[in-house]
Motif scaffolding. Structure first.
Motif, mmCIF file in Angstrom:
data_model
loop_
_atom_site.group_PDB
_atom_site.id
_atom_site.type_symbol
_atom_site.label_atom_id
_atom_site.label_comp_id
_atom_site.label_asym_id
_atom_site.label_seq_id
_atom_site.Cartn_x
_atom_site.Cartn_y
_atom_site.Cartn_z
ATOM 1 N N ARG A 1 46.373 30.218 -2.947
ATOM 2 C CA ARG A 1 47.192 29.778 -2.045
ATOM 3 C C ARG A 1 46.337 30.088 -0.250
ATOM 4 N NH1 ARG A 1 51.036 32.898 -4.899
ATOM 5 N NH2 ARG A 1 50.678 34.742 -4.264
ATOM 6 N N GLU A 2 45.243 31.037 -0.973
ATOM 7 C CA GLU A 2 44.652 31.483 0.558
ATOM 8 C C GLU A 2 43.273 31.083 1.001
ATOM 9 O OE1 GLU A 2 46.743 33.652 -0.926
ATOM 10 O OE2 GLU A 2 48.996 33.912 0.488
ATOM 11 N N LEU A 3 42.439 31.609 -0.673
ATOM 12 C CA LEU A 3 41.110 31.673 -0.685
ATOM 13 C C LEU A 3 40.200 29.880 0.217
ATOM 14 C CD1 LEU A 3 40.407 33.349 -4.289
ATOM 15 C CD2 LEU A 3 39.455 34.251 -1.478
ATOM 16 N N PRO A 4 39.513 29.908 0.520
ATOM 17 C CA PRO A 4 38.980 28.971 1.146
ATOM 18 C C PRO A 4 38.230 28.021 0.137
ATOM 19 C CG PRO A 4 37.805 30.894 2.213
ATOM 20 C CD PRO A 4 38.592 30.909 1.562
ATOM 21 N N LEU A 5 38.327 26.917 -0.031
ATOM 22 C CA LEU A 5 38.100 25.303 -1.327
ATOM 23 C C LEU A 5 37.046 25.007 -1.058
ATOM 24 C CD1 LEU A 5 41.053 23.756 -1.802
ATOM 25 C CD2 LEU A 5 40.930 26.020 -2.690
ATOM 26 N N PRO A 6 36.030 24.891 -1.497
ATOM 27 C CA PRO A 6 35.412 25.713 -2.903
ATOM 28 C C PRO A 6 35.319 27.596 -2.717
ATOM 29 C CG PRO A 6 33.462 24.982 -2.877
ATOM 30 C CD PRO A 6 34.901 24.772 -1.665
ATOM 31 N N THR A 7 35.649 27.874 -3.718
ATOM 32 C CA THR A 7 35.913 29.381 -3.701
ATOM 33 C C THR A 7 35.816 29.829 -5.534
ATOM 34 O OG1 THR A 7 36.582 30.504 -1.908
ATOM 35 C CG2 THR A 7 36.067 32.050 -3.304
#
Length: 284
Positions: free
Chosen positions: A103-109
């Motif tokens: 839900r919250e991690l930057p894309l991509p991680t």
């Protein structure tokens, strides 16, 4: 931008959380899928809004993924029904790739996922948004391949620990470049699927054709499943016991449904909780 009713309907597709779709490839091949390779890559042009709303909740995308970021909670997975559909990054979802939705991690991680039940680990690329069902408990939606590596495809969910993996400086390859999103065809890229919003959205037709069920546990002993079925029959929903083979054992899944809509599913889940039974939404 799609209308609110259309957006909510599309988001319902991702509400399924764990989808027990039969894969085209052998299960053994999925369990042997290699880890995703962390690399230095630019933020996705899609799926990284400052904030977005999903099913009445507002979520904020992190500015960056620190290497010391960790998180514990439940992991679920999504499979063949979403194979080939757009992710919130703009690329098609590949159930055989080592990817995930957060839900919250930057894309991509890239994150290392540890199954706390069996100790198995896998590195996945987060390129989608979700899960949006049970956000207090679920923290990640895994691809079929990743879920297979971790041994959770049959049980549906498992407690996991996430740890952001430091990326390398490898250049982005041409085949990993993001494809543009046709917003008319795919609705929107800031509201996801298998669970909810800000991810790749599926078509309205797919949403309307997807039946919903509640799974009230998976038991190694049939008599335990029969006991749960007897408990929940009084709730009025159709209850079935579905045996599935998992490695060297047979699990007996207790399912209620099909259900008419998410409102009915939510009401039924509350009544199950009153009986001391936890459940989650699944698709057939």
């Amino acid at each position: 931008m799609p209308s609110a009713p259309r957006l909510l309907a599309a988001l319902a597709v991702l509400l399924t959380g764990c989808v027990s779709d039969a894969p085209e490839r052998p299960a053994e091949e999925a369990t042997e899928a290699p880890d995703a390779a962390p690399r230095d890559a630019p933020r996705s042009r899609h799926g990284n809004p400052e904030s977005y709303e999903a099913l009445g909740r507002t979520y904020h995308v992190m500015d960056s993924a620190e290497d010391d970021f960790t998180q514990e909670g439940l992991a679920s997975w999504y499979g063949e029904k979403f194979h080939g559909r757009r992710t919130s990054s703009g690329t098609p979802y590949d159930m055989h790739a080592m990817t995930a939705a957060h839900r919250e991690l930057p894309l991509p991680t890239w994150v290392e996922v540890t199954n706390l039940d069996n100790g198995r680990q896998a590195v996945v690329k987060v390129n989608d948004r979700g899960p949006f069902v049970d956000p207090e408990e679920r923290i990640i939606d895994l691809s079929y391949a990743a879920a297979s590596r971790l041994g959770i495809t049959e049980r549906g969910t498992a407690p996991v620990r996430l740890r952001v993996v430091e990326t390398s400086t490898a250049a982005e390859t041409a085949e990993e470049q993001e494809a543009p999103v046709d917003r008319e065809a795919d609705t929107a890229s800031s509201s996801p699927t298998p669970s909810g919003t800000a991810t790749a959205l599926s078509s309205l037709e797919a949403v309307e054709s997807l039946p919903l069920y509640l799974q009230a546990g998976a038991y190694s002993r049939r008599d335990n499943a029969e006991q749960v079925r007897s408990q929940v029959r009084e709730l009025g929903a159709t209850v079935s016991i579905e045996p599935v083979e998992r490695e060297a054992e047979t699990l007996h899944r207790v399912r209620l449904g099909p259900l008419e809509d998410l409102a009915e599913a939510d009401q039924l889940r509350e009544r199950l909780r009153e009986l001391g039974i936890e459940s989650f939404i699944v698709a057939p």
